[in-house]
Design a protein around this motif. Structure first.
Motif, PDB file in Angstrom:
ATOM      1  N   GLY A 124       0.791  -1.224   0.000  1.00  0.00           N
ATOM      2  CA  GLY A 124       0.000   0.000   0.000  1.00  0.00           C
ATOM      3  C   GLY A 124       0.825   1.275   0.000  1.00  0.00           C
ATOM      4  O   GLY A 124       0.277   2.374   0.057  1.00  0.00           O
ATOM      5  N   LYS A 153       4.109   1.491  -4.496  1.00  0.00           N
ATOM      6  CA  LYS A 153       5.116   0.925  -5.400  1.00  0.00           C
ATOM      7  C   LYS A 153       4.516   0.612  -6.779  1.00  0.00           C
ATOM      8  O   LYS A 153       5.049   1.013  -7.810  1.00  0.00           O
ATOM      9  CB  LYS A 153       5.723  -0.354  -4.785  1.00  0.00           C
ATOM     10  CG  LYS A 153       6.296  -0.158  -3.383  1.00  0.00           C
ATOM     11  CD  LYS A 153       6.890  -1.429  -2.815  1.00  0.00           C
ATOM     12  CE  LYS A 153       5.938  -2.594  -2.661  1.00  0.00           C
ATOM     13  NZ  LYS A 153       4.842  -2.392  -1.664  1.00  0.00           N
ATOM     14  N   SER A 154       3.390  -0.126  -6.771  1.00  0.00           N
ATOM     15  CA  SER A 154       2.764  -0.476  -8.056  1.00  0.00           C
ATOM     16  C   SER A 154       2.270   0.773  -8.775  1.00  0.00           C
ATOM     17  O   SER A 154       2.333   0.849 -10.005  1.00  0.00           O
ATOM     18  CB  SER A 154       1.581  -1.417  -7.846  1.00  0.00           C
ATOM     19  OG  SER A 154       2.025  -2.643  -7.324  1.00  0.00           O
ATOM     20  N   THR A 155       1.796   1.729  -8.016  1.00  0.00           N
ATOM     21  CA  THR A 155       1.283   2.960  -8.625  1.00  0.00           C
ATOM     22  C   THR A 155       2.387   3.659  -9.427  1.00  0.00           C
ATOM     23  O   THR A 155       2.140   4.152 -10.529  1.00  0.00           O
ATOM     24  CB  THR A 155       0.701   3.890  -7.538  1.00  0.00           C
ATOM     25  OG1 THR A 155      -0.351   3.179  -6.863  1.00  0.00           O
ATOM     26  CG2 THR A 155       0.156   5.166  -8.119  1.00  0.00           C
TER      27      THR A 155
HETATM   28  P1  ADP Z   1       1.857  -1.203  -3.291  1.00  0.00           P
HETATM   29  O1  ADP Z   1       2.143  -1.682  -4.679  1.00  0.00           O
HETATM   30  O2  ADP Z   1       3.014  -0.522  -2.640  1.00  0.00           O
HETATM   31  O3  ADP Z   1       1.307  -2.282  -2.398  1.00  0.00           O
HETATM   32  P2  ADP Z   1      -0.184   0.375  -4.573  1.00  0.00           P
HETATM   33  O4  ADP Z   1       0.573   1.335  -5.405  1.00  0.00           O
HETATM   34  O5  ADP Z   1      -0.806  -0.782  -5.256  1.00  0.00           O
HETATM   35  O6  ADP Z   1       0.724  -0.087  -3.351  1.00  0.00           O
HETATM   36  O7  ADP Z   1      -1.357   1.134  -3.827  1.00  0.00           O
HETATM   37  C1  ADP Z   1      -1.158   2.280  -3.034  1.00  0.00           C
HETATM   38  C2  ADP Z   1      -2.468   2.715  -2.421  1.00  0.00           C
HETATM   39  O8  ADP Z   1      -3.372   3.115  -3.448  1.00  0.00           O
HETATM   40  C3  ADP Z   1      -3.175   1.627  -1.639  1.00  0.00           C
HETATM   41  O9  ADP Z   1      -3.750   2.217  -0.516  1.00  0.00           O
HETATM   42  C4  ADP Z   1      -4.241   1.143  -2.598  1.00  0.00           C
HETATM   43  O10 ADP Z   1      -5.353   0.656  -1.901  1.00  0.00           O
HETATM   44  C5  ADP Z   1      -4.580   2.397  -3.369  1.00  0.00           C
HETATM   45  N1  ADP Z   1      -5.012   2.112  -4.754  1.00  0.00           N
HETATM   46  C6  ADP Z   1      -4.274   1.537  -5.715  1.00  0.00           C
HETATM   47  N2  ADP Z   1      -4.939   1.441  -6.866  1.00  0.00           N
HETATM   48  C7  ADP Z   1      -6.173   1.963  -6.623  1.00  0.00           C
HETATM   49  C8  ADP Z   1      -7.360   2.166  -7.403  1.00  0.00           C
HETATM   50  N3  ADP Z   1      -7.385   1.812  -8.703  1.00  0.00           N
HETATM   51  N4  ADP Z   1      -8.414   2.726  -6.811  1.00  0.00           N
HETATM   52  C9  ADP Z   1      -8.386   3.098  -5.514  1.00  0.00           C
HETATM   53  N5  ADP Z   1      -7.305   2.950  -4.722  1.00  0.00           N
HETATM   54  C10 ADP Z   1      -6.215   2.392  -5.250  1.00  0.00           C
END
Ligand code: ADP
Ligand code: MG
Length: 255
Positions: A41, A44-46
């Motif tokens: 959360g 990273k993926s974002t």
């Molecule tokens: P990580 O890859 O580090 O686990 P993410 O980048 O996937 O984290 O997500 C960061 C935050 O954004 C998290 O709180 C996640 O729930 C939120 N999030 C990610 N994608 C979405 C989306 N499409 N809609 C709403 N919230 C999102």
């Protein structure tokens, strides 16, 4: 130091009222191999999804290879980018996903030839030759006519890597490429990534929980926390002598 090939300049990303990236500043040099670690959360993926133009940004500028990704310079000002600009920029990057994301109705070879034919306008013969070379590189030359569901997870992920390479991107992004695999299949995928990391010109940005692997292949490790880089440095330093309390806590929990 050379101009960064990737640069996040005060990038803000919100999902609704939640701020996921909070004025993120982050750069990667050409050819650099960078690993992002951090709690679930933390964004990273974002970061990777923004680079693939799968997510838009709310503020700031993302630069790729000297050009803004989400903007175009018109009349000396940064304006929202056209689809055409984004398509062209996207070709600089390839991504490997945790869940493989292969086309289930296409053979392994066709998974590799589809985009080069459609996007790069390669002839069928050229695309096929390129695909077969890449399948050999990932040790799957005998599996070209199979469908994804006929392969193990490790084999599918190796196809995923070969497919990304088929577009010859300058930048490869990996989002937890081994997290969905049974433990005995992780090694074969890491070996393929390790070989790619030896390509001097290829820029790599990898999100992983494989700390040992990150230590081996990275030039730099970034610890993400709450949408910002909390701490970064060469793996020898960050893993052995983390300075920030949150980094220490995270490493204690995962290693
Ligand atoms: P990580 O890859 O580090 O686990 P993410 O980048 O996937 O984290 O997500 C960061 C935050 O954004 C998290 O709180 C996640 O729930 C939120 N999030 C990610 N994608 C979405 C989306 N499409 N809609 C709403 N919230 C999102
Ligand atoms: Mg993630």
């Amino acid at each position: 130091m050379s101009e960064p090939i990737i640069k996040f300049d005060k990038v803000v990303k919100r999902f609704g009222s939640v701020t996921v990236l909070n004025e993120l500043d982050f750069s990667v040099s050409p050819g650099e191999k960078v690993t992002i670690i951090g709690p679930s959360g933390s964004g990273k993926s974002t970061v990777l999804r923004i680079l693939m133009t799968l997510e838009s940004i709310n503020d700031g500028v993302v630069w790729v290879d000297g050009e803004p990704l989400w903007h175009e310079e018109r009349g000396g000002k940064l304006q929202a980018a056209s689809e055409k600009h984004m398509h062209r920029m996207r070709e600089k990057l390839g991504m490997v996903f945790q869940q493989f994301n292969l086309f289930p109705h296409m053979t392994v070879r066709r998974n590799l030839t589809e985009a080069p034919i459609r996007v790069l306008k390669l002839s069928k013969k050229e695309a096929r030759e390129r695909a077969d070379r890449l399948l050999e590189m990932v040790g799957l030359q005998d599996q070209a006519d199979k469908y994804p569901h006929q392969l193990s997870g490790g084999q599918q992920q190796r196809v995923g890597i070969a497919r990304a390479c088929a577009m010859r991107p300058r930048i490869m992004l990996f989002d937890e490429p081994t997290s969905a695999l049974d433990p005995e299949l992780v090694g074969e995928v890491l070996n393929v990534i390790r070989n790619l990391a030896e390509e001097h010109d290829l820029t790599m940005l990898l999100v992983t929980h494989e700390m040992q692997f990150a230590r081996q292949i990275s030039d730099r490790v970034c610890f993400f926390d709450r949408g910002r880089i909390c701490e970064e440095g060469p793996p020898s330093e960050l893993f052995s002598e983390p300075k920030e309390a949150r980094t220490k806590e995270f490493l204690r929990a995962v290693v």
